[in-house]
Design an enzyme around this catalytic site. Structure first.
Site, PDB file in Angstrom:
ATOM      1  N   LYS A  72       0.822  -1.222   0.000  1.00  8.18           N
ATOM      2  CA  LYS A  72       0.000   0.000   0.000  1.00  8.18           C
ATOM      3  C   LYS A  72       0.848   1.261   0.000  1.00  8.18           C
ATOM      4  O   LYS A  72       1.760   1.401   0.809  1.00  8.18           O
ATOM      5  CB  LYS A  72      -0.890  -0.012   1.258  1.00  8.18           C
ATOM      6  CG  LYS A  72      -1.907   1.066   1.324  1.00  8.18           C
ATOM      7  CD  LYS A  72      -3.175   0.650   0.621  1.00  8.18           C
ATOM      8  CE  LYS A  72      -4.241   1.714   0.720  1.00  8.18           C
ATOM      9  NZ  LYS A  72      -4.702   2.189  -0.560  1.00  8.18           N
ATOM     10  N   GLY A  77       5.932   0.767   6.095  1.00  6.14           N
ATOM     11  CA  GLY A  77       6.869  -0.187   5.503  1.00  6.14           C
ATOM     12  C   GLY A  77       7.082   0.063   4.020  1.00  6.14           C
ATOM     13  O   GLY A  77       8.208  -0.003   3.510  1.00  6.14           O
ATOM     14  N   CYS A  78       6.007   0.372   3.316  1.00 12.23           N
ATOM     15  CA  CYS A  78       6.106   0.613   1.871  1.00 12.23           C
ATOM     16  C   CYS A  78       6.875   1.898   1.581  1.00 12.23           C
ATOM     17  O   CYS A  78       7.632   1.964   0.620  1.00 12.23           O
ATOM     18  CB  CYS A  78       4.712   0.662   1.264  1.00 12.23           C
ATOM     19  SG  CYS A  78       3.839  -0.920   1.416  1.00 12.23           S
ATOM     20  N   THR A  79       6.692   2.895   2.415  1.00 13.69           N
ATOM     21  CA  THR A  79       7.434   4.143   2.246  1.00 13.69           C
ATOM     22  C   THR A  79       8.921   3.912   2.489  1.00 13.69           C
ATOM     23  O   THR A  79       9.766   4.402   1.730  1.00 13.69           O
ATOM     24  CB  THR A  79       6.879   5.232   3.182  1.00 13.69           C
ATOM     25  OG1 THR A  79       5.486   5.434   2.880  1.00 13.69           O
ATOM     26  CG2 THR A  79       7.631   6.539   3.018  1.00 13.69           C
ATOM     27  N   ALA A  82      10.236   2.016  -0.611  1.00 17.85           N
ATOM     28  CA  ALA A  82      10.270   2.888  -1.784  1.00 17.85           C
ATOM     29  C   ALA A  82      11.417   3.897  -1.699  1.00 17.85           C
ATOM     30  O   ALA A  82      12.148   4.105  -2.668  1.00 17.85           O
ATOM     31  CB  ALA A  82       8.936   3.626  -1.934  1.00 17.85           C
TER      32      ALA A  82
END
Length: 184
Positions: A72, A77-79, A82
């Protein structure tokens, strides 16, 4: 009761995002090393190519591709993951390698995320989960955190299943250097 369900969901989601790799999320039917990567044609966003609307696997033939699936946009975590890839982007480019992220988020959400996190690579929208499923990277309603290294001929040469976002980009970069020596 609702609070208890929320806590259970939060713990499960946090474990998926930040937890250690787990065989629980691997599948017998996962993408095989040495085989052609499953093809894709998806809408997406890249701030360096704002007029391009769709990307396919063929767009990356002739160069290395790091294809990572994540749950998401804007989640912690995704940030982290990325931004890790963004911080190493120039190193990947020197190795003739593109980075592409895939999640079920919309193209508009990707555009907002790219702007907010200052990402200079492509994010693709797999809103139907078809591509995530073809890479065995789907756990409804999110893409699983998996990464695939695809060589210039479109062959999957390495994969990470259930990755940890912290330090993942360096782990991928190190393996890319090894794989490029093998395929040189």
């Amino acid at each position: 009761m609702i609070r208890r369900q929320f806590i259970k969901s939060f713990v499960l989601f946090s474990t998926i995002l930040i937890g250690k790799p787990s065989r629980l999320f691997a599948s017998i039917n996962s993408v095989s090393l040495g085989q052609k990567a499953p093809v894709f044609l998806l809408n997406g966003f890249n701030k360096n190519n704002p007029n391009k609307k769709e990307w396919s696997l063929d767009d990356f033939l002739g160069e290395w591709l790091i294809l990572y699936f994540y749950p998401k946009d804007f989640s912690s975590g995704c940030t982290l993951e990325a931004k890790g890839f963004q911080d190493s982007l120039s190193k990947f480019k020197k190795l003739t390698t593109s980075i592409v992220g895939i999640s079920a988020d919309s193209k508009e959400e990707h555009e907002s995320f790219c702007s907010s996190a200052k990402l200079g690579y492509t994010l693709l929208s797999d809103t139907t989960a078809e591509i995530s499923k073809s890479y065995d990277s789907w756990l409804d309603p999110y893409s699983k955190r998996n990464t695939f290294m695809i060589n210039p001929k479109g062959i999957v040469v390495y994969k990470w299943i259930g990755v940890r976002p912290i330090g993942h980009s360096q782990e991928v970069l190190d393996e890319l250097i090894k794989q490029q020596r093998i395929y040189a």
